[in-house]
Design an enzyme around this catalytic site. Structure first.
Site, mmCIF file in Angstrom:
data_model
loop_
_atom_site.group_PDB
_atom_site.id
_atom_site.type_symbol
_atom_site.label_atom_id
_atom_site.label_comp_id
_atom_site.label_asym_id
_atom_site.label_seq_id
_atom_site.Cartn_x
_atom_site.Cartn_y
_atom_site.Cartn_z
ATOM 1 N N ALA A 84 -6.749 21.595 35.388
ATOM 2 C CA ALA A 84 -7.749 22.650 35.555
ATOM 3 C C ALA A 84 -7.337 23.915 34.811
ATOM 4 C CB ALA A 84 -7.952 22.951 37.038
ATOM 5 N N THR A 85 -6.048 24.110 34.618
ATOM 6 C CA THR A 85 -5.596 25.257 33.830
ATOM 7 C C THR A 85 -6.172 25.157 32.417
ATOM 8 O OG1 THR A 85 -3.609 25.639 35.131
ATOM 9 C CG2 THR A 85 -3.559 26.389 32.848
ATOM 10 N N ASN A 87 -7.749 29.193 46.982
ATOM 11 C CA ASN A 87 -6.618 28.318 47.289
ATOM 12 C C ASN A 87 -5.799 28.783 48.485
ATOM 13 O OD1 ASN A 87 -6.288 30.388 45.297
ATOM 14 N ND2 ASN A 87 -4.206 29.686 44.946
ATOM 15 N N GLN A 107 -10.473 23.952 44.346
ATOM 16 C CA GLN A 107 -10.264 23.834 45.790
ATOM 17 C C GLN A 107 -11.536 23.387 46.518
ATOM 18 O OE1 GLN A 107 -7.387 24.053 47.366
ATOM 19 N NE2 GLN A 107 -6.155 24.778 45.643
ATOM 20 N N SER A 132 -9.578 19.437 39.188
ATOM 21 C CA SER A 132 -8.220 18.922 39.030
ATOM 22 C C SER A 132 -8.009 17.746 39.984
ATOM 23 C CB SER A 132 -7.221 20.040 39.349
ATOM 24 O OG SER A 132 -5.923 19.526 39.309
ATOM 25 N N ALA A 133 -7.573 16.622 39.440
ATOM 26 C CA ALA A 133 -7.501 15.388 40.236
ATOM 27 C C ALA A 133 -6.443 15.431 41.331
ATOM 28 C CB ALA A 133 -7.236 14.192 39.312
ATOM 29 N N HIS A 134 -5.325 16.126 41.069
ATOM 30 C CA HIS A 134 -4.232 16.027 42.047
ATOM 31 C C HIS A 134 -4.488 16.841 43.317
ATOM 32 C CE1 HIS A 134 -1.939 19.893 41.551
ATOM 33 N NE2 HIS A 134 -2.628 19.938 40.434
ATOM 34 N N THR A 166 -5.963 11.520 22.447
ATOM 35 C CA THR A 166 -6.209 10.142 22.895
ATOM 36 C C THR A 166 -6.551 10.113 24.376
ATOM 37 O OG1 THR A 166 -4.682 9.330 21.225
ATOM 38 C CG2 THR A 166 -5.162 7.846 23.066
ATOM 39 N N CYS A 204 9.387 36.501 48.862
ATOM 40 C CA CYS A 204 10.060 37.675 48.308
ATOM 41 C C CYS A 204 10.986 37.246 47.197
ATOM 42 C CB CYS A 204 10.738 38.523 49.381
ATOM 43 S SG CYS A 204 12.255 37.880 50.045
#
Lengths: 404, 324
Positions: free
Chosen positions: A71-72, A153, A181, A201-203, A239, A327
């Site tokens: 997705a990035t 997210n 999301q 995004s598949a994951h 490909t 932090c």
């Protein structure tokens, strides 16, 4: 027992998805662009994956769903190509987005700002949501694109995509949504909304990492990000990643078939977990109205317990969760989403995100409730926020004197 | 970036066993009450540093024997991550048994060293070095409360990088002595800016009074100004070789105006200085003849010799005059 409750970060690959992918590593490894039968042998499986993807989000046949690496990439593609097509080679100069987008949108917008593009970062309300009328008020004649995520997210809060889509249509501005999301978590019907581009995004829904997609309404113009061949109609060269495309299609199908029932089951577990934590632990609150949240997500703030310290104790209890306020990050600013929703600065370092999946069990929920309570008790016993003896006069700290 | 940085650190794996152990089971976590201290005839000091809104807060308790100024017991409370809790724990450990005057000498470096498993392996990854700085700050504050002085009075110099405890004076000196021009060089020489990175430039994890980028720029500017001033002094004192190029040209022009030009003009000619090149051995002065001098037979012999020897005599024996 160990419990993974970080499903907004990534998910386990569904065993059925993995099974569907395996033959395309081993037996049918041909390049689908080849003329010979080794190549064409994979075509039925790719066609099936395409069908599964179109069905899952109810895309029309005139629309495109182009597979990307993640997705990035999809987010970068839309932002950079709209810049090239409508700003560098057009008369627009402005992009509207929100201040709580994913870094792949925000960083790309910052990059475009360096190139001279004007970018407006819209604020969110106390629910963590950008309101449609806010979007409307910032669109100008020079606006090329509006980019607003479908669901956040960190909070799981769902944005008014339907309304924003109508506004963009009326104003004749392109509309992109980061659907990472949302797809697989809530119903996504591309024929019911006016969205020009949507990243996936598949994951995030039990597919493999390394594959995503971009939905493009009406197969409209958008210069390619990757040039090189004629793959996917020349829209995205490289490909075809056959086993991953097969896996993504299968994952989309599994996530969206009987979605209401699947989501109801996750929601029931999520609500039980949330109720139990809020009831058992005083001085905690969760962010955002439950009815307008993805059904698997809780962002909970625990007064007096620093986020990374809490993650540490959860990790010791074999529980994986996350915080937006570690932090450890170089910029130790408080959680931006928590600050954006107007949470006190004090609470902005105390957010813990728990995100479930359809594989989360009731036993796991019980286990997390118990360990969560123990971790909070231990850390509050150490916490200066719960100390009883007051500082010697002159030894107090009123406000943050460390950070800006 | 290179091979070892591609994956990035696994933050928690970089902690020493001691940090992990103390985070899981701090030894001096707790409070000391006024009554408890009074029952031993001791004085209680309680100081806070940081705040929840910073993401880190610590409260330090000292039970002090007023006759000897000795810290007989110490406890802490902390809102913070694992390294913050472990640092606070070691800090109290280091305080116990010391006088207040001795305790103010404890620095964050001491705290971090005490957290190490082996002397030469850091206890925490660079971005976590900062956690131990809070321990140092809260000790100063407690000591200030006990002694009735300002906490800053214990600070003898301005500390620019708290993680590595590098002072402003040290930084300026190192930049000068080693002629440093980049932040990376400063970090290599002093370790300043190598940890939490706040002190490098504005916009980091905390706001600072001094930033390395400014210190470098200011020091370089000062060095340049000093160089100019030295050159100007050299000009005033007649040290031709120490002069800047502009000063050298002016000095040569002055000598030519005074002692050479009038003779050339009498013969219907003139000259101009084109360039000066300084090397270790020579100062080459490039000139061009004008008017009748141009092509005159003696312009490359007698006249040239006269010009060169005048300049040599008045300015520097290293001068060579080269007509072009």
């Amino acid at each position: 027992m160990q419990v993974y409750m970080d499903n907004n970060a990534t998910t386990m690959v569904d065993p059925e998805v993995l099974e569907a992918m395996i033959p395309y590593f081993k037996e049918q490894y041909g390049n689908p662009n080849s003329l010979h039968k080794f190549g064409t042998a994979s075509h039925p499986a790719i066609s099936k994956a395409i069908d599964q993807a179109y069905t899952a989000i109810n895309a029309a046949d005139e629309d495109d769903i182009i597979f990307t690496s993640c997705a990035t990439e999809s987010n970068n593609w839309v932002l950079q190509s709209v810049w090239i097509d409508k700003i560098l080679n057009g008369d627009k100069n402005h992009i509207v987005t929100t201040e709580i987008e994913h870094p792949s949108v925000l960083s790309t917008c910052k990059f475009l700002e360096d190139q001279g593009v004007k970018v407006t970062y819209l604020p969110v309300n106390e629910q963590g949501v950008v309101e449609a009328h806010t979007v409307r008020s910032f669109i100008t004649e020079k606006t090329a694109l509006v980019s607003v995520m479908w669901a956040n997210n960190e909070t799981g809060m769902i944005f008014p995509i339907q309304e924003i889509g109508e506004i963009c249509k009326e104003k004749e501005v392109l509309f992109h949504t980061d659907g990472v999301q949302a797809v697989g978590k809530i119903p996504v019907d591309m024929q019911a909304v006016n969205v020009d581009f949507m990243s996936m995004s598949a994951h995030k829904f039990h597919g493999p990492k390394g594959i995503g997609a971009l939905y493009i309404k009406n197969s409209q113009e958008l210069s390619p990000l990757l040039h090189g061949g004629e793959h996917m109609g020349g829209r995205r060269s490289g490909t075809l990643n056959v086993p991953f495309i097969v896996g993504m299609g299968k994952a989309m199908e599994l996530a969206t078939t009987d979605m209401e029932a699947k989501m109801a089951a996750i929601r029931a577990k999520r609500d039980r977990l949330e109720d139990a934590l809020l009831e058992a632990i005083p001085e905690t609150f969760t962010v955002g109205d439950r009815d307008n949240r993805t059904p698997n997500t809780i962002l909970i703030s625990i007064r007096g317990v620093e986020g990374e310290g809490m993650l540490w104790d959860l990790n010791n209890g074999q529980i994986g969760a996350s915080t937006g306020s570690a932090c450890a990050s170089e910029d130790l600013e408080a959680n931006t989403v928590m600050l954006a929703i107007g949470a006190d600065n004090e609470l902005a370092h105390t957010g813990i995100r728990l995100s479930l999946s359809r594989f989360t069990t009731d036993e796991e929920v019980d286990y997390v409730i118990n360990h969560f309570k123990d971790a909070v008790s231990r850390l509050r016993a150490i916490s200066s926020s719960y100390a009883k003896v007051q500082p010697t006069p002159g030894g107090e700290v009123q406000e943050c004197e460390l950070h800006h | 970036m290179a091979k070892n940085d591609i994956l990035g650190d696994s933050l928690w794996d970089a902690y020493s066993d001691k940090v992990t152990t103390l985070m899981n089971n701090p030894q001096h976590q707790g409070e000391i009450t006024e009554e408890e201290a009074a029952s031993h005839g001791n004085k209680l000091i309680v100081a806070d540093f940081g705040a929840e809104s910073c993401g880190d807060a610590v409260r330090l308790y000292w039970e002090i024997d007023p006759k000897t100024d000795k810290i007989v017991n110490s406890k802490f409370k902390s809102f913070g991550c694992g390294t913050a809790i472990a640092s606070s724990d070691v800090m109290t450990e280091l305080c116990i048994g010391k006088t207040v005057q001795e305790a103010v000498k404890i620095t964050n470096i001491d705290v971090e060293l005490a957290l190490r498993d082996t002397p030469d392996v850091p206890a925490v990854p660079p971005q976590k070095m900062h956690c131990s700085v809070m321990a140092y700050d809260v000790i100063k504050k407690a000591a200030g409360l006990y002694m009735g002085v300002d906490a800053e009075s214990f600070e003898e110099e301005i500390i620019v990088c708290e993680c590595a405890r590098v002072s402003l004076g040290t930084l300026q000196e190192v930049i000068r002595l080693n002629d440093l021009t980049t932040i990376e060089q400063i970090t290599d020489y002093t370790k300043a800016g190598g940890f939490c990175k706040s002190c490098i430039k504005p916009g980091g994890h905390e706001a600072r009074e001094y930033y390395l980028v400014d210190i470098l720029a200011d020091t370089r500017k000062q060095m340049d100004e000093e160089k100019m001033a030295a050159a100007a002094d050299a000009g005033a004192s007649g040290d031709f070789e120490g002069m800047t190029l502009v000063q050298q040209i002016k000095a040569i022009d002055a000598v030519i105006d005074e002692s050479v030009r009038q003779f050339l003009v009498m013969d219907g000619g003139d000259m101009e200085v084109i360039d000066i090149k300084n090397s270790d051995e020579y100062i080459d002065v490039y000139i061009r003849y004008l008017g009748a001098c141009n092509g005159c037979a003696s312009s490359s012999t007698g006249t040239l010799y006269a010009i060169e020897s005048t300049l040599k005599e008045k300015l520097s024996s290293k001068i060579r005059v080269l007509p072009i």
